[in-house]
Design an enzyme around this catalytic site. Structure first.
Site, PDB file in Angstrom:
ATOM      1  CG  ASN A  10      -1.657   1.240   1.490  1.00  0.00           C
ATOM      2  OD1 ASN A  10      -1.777   2.078   0.593  1.00  0.00           O
ATOM      3  ND2 ASN A  10      -2.194   1.399   2.689  1.00  0.00           N
ATOM      4  CD  GLU A  95      -2.678   5.621   6.792  1.00  0.00           C
ATOM      5  OE1 GLU A  95      -2.727   5.682   5.548  1.00  0.00           O
ATOM      6  OE2 GLU A  95      -1.718   5.111   7.426  1.00  0.00           O
ATOM      7  CD  GLU A 163      -3.305  -2.278   7.473  1.00  0.00           C
ATOM      8  OE1 GLU A 163      -2.194  -2.488   6.974  1.00  0.00           O
ATOM      9  OE2 GLU A 163      -3.988  -1.279   7.199  1.00  0.00           O
TER      10      GLU A 163
HETATM   11  P1  PGA Z   1       3.074   0.310   7.481  1.00  0.00           P
HETATM   12  O1  PGA Z   1       1.586   0.551   6.916  1.00  0.00           O
HETATM   13  O2  PGA Z   1       3.544  -1.002   6.910  1.00  0.00           O
HETATM   14  O3  PGA Z   1       3.862   1.484   6.982  1.00  0.00           O
HETATM   15  O4  PGA Z   1       2.974   0.269   8.971  1.00  0.00           O
HETATM   16  C1  PGA Z   1       0.679  -0.517   6.769  1.00  0.00           C
HETATM   17  C2  PGA Z   1      -0.642   0.014   6.254  1.00  0.00           C
HETATM   18  O5  PGA Z   1      -1.105   1.066   6.721  1.00  0.00           O
HETATM   19  O6  PGA Z   1      -1.269  -0.624   5.372  1.00  0.00           O
END
Ligand code: PGA
Length: 249
Positions: A10, A95, A163
């Site tokens: 991502n 997010e 997550e």
């Molecule tokens: P990160 O993000 O691997 O930078 O912690 C994961 C995500 O938000 O999908």
């Protein structure tokens, strides 16, 4: 049952056209390890150029609208993303839940739109640090699954990504026991909702996954892959995670 691992990147709001050069090494690693599925979700403006550049790598999107068309300035429908060449779409990333106020009902609608247009929906769930400290993590996450996953979901088009919000971009990861407990709880909730079909649904872990911790995380029961942010931005950092997934077949 064995589920093929999915290692999905991502890119969030990172990367311009020159960044697509990273995809060559990723495509090469994906080809070298056909036992795992690999996808990269770049910013929407880069989907079509990415598909043109690495036609053998699955490219995905980071969000879609629940509707197919209409007066929604600035939004993109699942059909548009499909037309651009996307295979997957991430929906309900924490997010977006935080910044755009997306609710479980919104995410449910987006997952249905993805399915209508032949995209695999990667539905994200995860608790905040305050929720974990309060002992509410499993309740919050299984509640998000209940509210976000459509009742007709199947493993053919649904992937879940667990997550923990506090693990995203922080370098902190839950203990392997906590990951195992949460992934088992998610699978049990899915079984309540969609019965036997829950067995085939892949549940990814996401949040500070990297080349050093991927092998351990991916070996946990019910961890069927990773959703990787920061470490997906370069082939050097992402390829070891693909290899860790491949090593576990
Ligand atoms: P990160 O993000 O691997 O930078 O912690 C994961 C995500 O938000 O999908």
């Amino acid at each position: 049952m064995t589920r093929r691992k999915l290692i999905a990147g991502n890119w969030k709001m990172n990367g311009h056209i020159d960044h697509l050069r990273e995809l060559h090494g990723i495509e090469k690693a994906a080809k070298a390890h056909p036992q795992v599925d690999v996808a990269i979700c770049p910013p929407a403006t880069l989907i079509a150029p990415a598909v043109a550049r690495v036609p053998n790598l699955a490219i995905g999107a980071q969000d879609c609208h629940a509707s197919d068309k209409g007066a929604h300035t600035g939004c993109l429908s699942a059909a548009m993303l499909k037309e651009a060449g996307a295979h997957h779409v991430i929906v309900g990333h924490s997010e977006r839940r935080a910044d755009q106020g997306e609710t479980d009902a919104d995410v449910h609608g987006k997952a249905e739109a993805a399915h209508r247009h032949g995209l695999t929906a990667i539905v994200c769930v995860g608790e905040t640090e305050a929720e974990r400290d309060a002992g509410e993590a499993e309740m919050v996450v299984t509640g998000q699954v209940a509210g976000s996953v459509p009742a007709d979901a199947t493993a053919d088009w649904l992937v879940i990504a667990y997550e923990p919000v506090w693990a995203i971009g922080t370098g902190r990861v839950p203990t392997l026991d906590d990951v195992a407990a949460m992934h088992a709880a998610i699978r049990a909730k899915l079984a309540d909702m969609i019965g036997d079909k829950a067995e085939g649904v892949r549940i990814l872990y996401g949040g500070s996954m990297n080349g050093d911790n991927a092998a351990d995380l991916l070996a946990v029961d019910n961890v069927d892959g990773g959703l990787v942010g920061g470490a997906s931005l370069s082939a050097d950092k992402f390829v070891p995670i693909i290899e860790a997934g491949a090593a576990q077949g």
